[in-house]
Design a protein around this motif. Structure first.
Motif, PDB file in Angstrom:
ATOM      1  N   THR A  18       0.846  -1.192   0.000  1.00  0.00           N
ATOM      2  CA  THR A  18       0.000   0.000   0.000  1.00  0.00           C
ATOM      3  C   THR A  18       0.879   1.239   0.000  1.00  0.00           C
ATOM      4  O   THR A  18       1.761   1.377   0.844  1.00  0.00           O
ATOM      5  CB  THR A  18      -0.879   0.036   1.279  1.00  0.00           C
ATOM      6  OG1 THR A  18      -1.473  -1.234   1.440  1.00  0.00           O
ATOM      7  CG2 THR A  18      -1.937   1.109   1.199  1.00  0.00           C
ATOM      8  N   SER A  22       3.171   9.130  -2.456  1.00  0.00           N
ATOM      9  CA  SER A  22       3.718   8.819  -3.759  1.00  0.00           C
ATOM     10  C   SER A  22       4.391  10.049  -4.370  1.00  0.00           C
ATOM     11  O   SER A  22       3.714  11.009  -4.740  1.00  0.00           O
ATOM     12  CB  SER A  22       2.561   8.358  -4.649  1.00  0.00           C
ATOM     13  OG  SER A  22       3.043   7.503  -5.639  1.00  0.00           O
ATOM     14  N   ALA A  42      -5.758  10.263   3.036  1.00  0.00           N
ATOM     15  CA  ALA A  42      -5.028  10.809   1.874  1.00  0.00           C
ATOM     16  C   ALA A  42      -3.512  10.754   2.059  1.00  0.00           C
ATOM     17  O   ALA A  42      -2.756  10.891   1.107  1.00  0.00           O
ATOM     18  CB  ALA A  42      -5.466  12.246   1.620  1.00  0.00           C
ATOM     19  N   ASN A 223      -4.278  14.008  -2.272  1.00  0.00           N
ATOM     20  CA  ASN A 223      -5.281  12.980  -2.534  1.00  0.00           C
ATOM     21  C   ASN A 223      -4.556  11.686  -2.891  1.00  0.00           C
ATOM     22  O   ASN A 223      -3.678  11.676  -3.746  1.00  0.00           O
ATOM     23  CB  ASN A 223      -6.191  13.419  -3.697  1.00  0.00           C
ATOM     24  CG  ASN A 223      -7.284  12.394  -3.973  1.00  0.00           C
ATOM     25  OD1 ASN A 223      -7.010  11.260  -4.318  1.00  0.00           O
ATOM     26  ND2 ASN A 223      -8.525  12.811  -3.815  1.00  0.00           N
ATOM     27  N   LYS A 224      -4.923  10.603  -2.192  1.00  0.00           N
ATOM     28  CA  LYS A 224      -4.303   9.286  -2.416  1.00  0.00           C
ATOM     29  C   LYS A 224      -2.778   9.361  -2.441  1.00  0.00           C
ATOM     30  O   LYS A 224      -2.116   8.779  -3.298  1.00  0.00           O
ATOM     31  CB  LYS A 224      -4.829   8.678  -3.721  1.00  0.00           C
ATOM     32  CG  LYS A 224      -6.309   8.346  -3.642  1.00  0.00           C
ATOM     33  CD  LYS A 224      -6.831   7.759  -4.931  1.00  0.00           C
ATOM     34  CE  LYS A 224      -8.324   7.479  -4.817  1.00  0.00           C
ATOM     35  NZ  LYS A 224      -8.960   7.293  -6.122  1.00  0.00           N
ATOM     36  N   ARG A 226      -0.751  11.747  -3.133  1.00  0.00           N
ATOM     37  CA  ARG A 226      -0.094  12.636  -4.105  1.00  0.00           C
ATOM     38  C   ARG A 226      -0.495  14.094  -3.859  1.00  0.00           C
ATOM     39  O   ARG A 226      -1.632  14.360  -3.460  1.00  0.00           O
ATOM     40  CB  ARG A 226      -0.499  12.275  -5.542  1.00  0.00           C
ATOM     41  CG  ARG A 226       0.006  10.921  -5.994  1.00  0.00           C
ATOM     42  CD  ARG A 226      -0.416  10.640  -7.437  1.00  0.00           C
ATOM     43  NE  ARG A 226       0.002   9.312  -7.855  1.00  0.00           N
ATOM     44  CZ  ARG A 226       1.221   9.027  -8.330  1.00  0.00           C
ATOM     45  NH1 ARG A 226       2.119   9.990  -8.461  1.00  0.00           N
ATOM     46  NH2 ARG A 226       1.535   7.795  -8.674  1.00  0.00           N
TER      47      ARG A 226
END
Length: 262
Positions: A18, A22, A42, A223-224, A226
């Motif tokens: 996971t 990033s 996030a 978000n996620k 990034r």
């Protein structure tokens, strides 16, 4: 302005693949007030904890005050952390101890283990703790046990504990998430004041978009794992909020719609 912190391509992967972060890259100037916003999960808290290495980033570089945080050994890391104050959502205080005792814990990074265990603080340190508590409006509560305080007062004790370290930067992880609107406003005013009058850099994770827009010099939207927005509060329009929170932002009730009102 001098760059105090630089994150370059910072990623964090947990065991089963996971990716919490990033390729996160941004730089923060001395004295800047930066809010990190984004939905739950996030990567906001992970990012903050990678900066002071409460969590080890998997790759990338984190340069704080000229040192690469990821390369530091234990002793160097302890020294670095004295210059980075951390403020937590749930305060992380020792409830049975008094306000002043909790604040003085902020000096432990400067002491030997024995001096810390014995609670040996100088008069100067005690005076500094008292002065900070005065600034934060807590002088009447100095000898109260922390379990007798309201949430907002506890968070001010947390701020005082961070400030007594003489930090160059404060990392604030959702510091108003557990507070009512009035206590939240008091905390945000203090943090803004600390940044503008003491020149301390503040990086704060927030759920409340409107609060972030009101107090920040700069907004980083995540978000996620990034960075999807990095710019001034003025540049945060509906489109940017939808790229941070998803296309339904502002259209629904509940957490997503409440972000703006929060």
């Amino acid at each position: 302005m001098t760059t105090l912190l630089e994150c370059k391509h910072v990623s964090k992967k947990y065991g089963h693949g996971t990716k919490a972060l990033s390729e996160v890259s941004f730089a923060v100037q001395e004295g800047e007030f930066v809010s990190i916003i984004g939905p739950s999960g996030a990567g906001k808290s992970t990012l903050l904890r990678c900066i002071n290495r409460m969590i080890d980033a998997s790759s990338g570089e984190i340069i704080f005050d000229g040192a690469n945080v990821l390369d530091l050994r234990k002793k160097e890391l302890k020294k670095l952390r004295t210059r980075i104050g951390m403020i937590f959502q749930h305060y992380n205080l020792v409830n049975r101890l008094s306000v002043i005792e909790n604040v003085l814990h902020g000096r432990l990074g400067y002491k030997s283990t024995l001096a810390g265990v014995l609670g040996l603080y100088t008069e100067e340190e005690k005076q500094q703790a008292y002065s900070i508590l005065q600034i934060l409006g807590l002088e009447d509560h100095i000898y109260k046990r922390c379990d007798q305080l309201s949430g907002g007062q506890k968070q001010r004790v947390g701020i005082a504990r961070a400030l007594v370290q003489n930090p160059k930067m404060l990392l604030c992880d959702e510091p108003i998430a557990s507070l009512d609107p009035n206590a939240s406003r008091v905390i945000m005013e203090h943090l803004k004041n600390i940044s503008s009058t003491m020149g301390i850099t503040v990086i704060i994770n927030l759920h409340q978009v409107d609060v972030a827009l009101k107090y920040s010099d700069r907004i980083i939207g995540v978000n996620k794992g990034r960075v999807v927005y990095d710019g001034t509060p003025d540049g945060v329009k509906t489109y940017e909020l939808q790229s941070i929170y998803g296309p339904d932002f502002g259209k629904t009730t509940g957490e997503q719609g409440g972000q703006h009102a929060g």
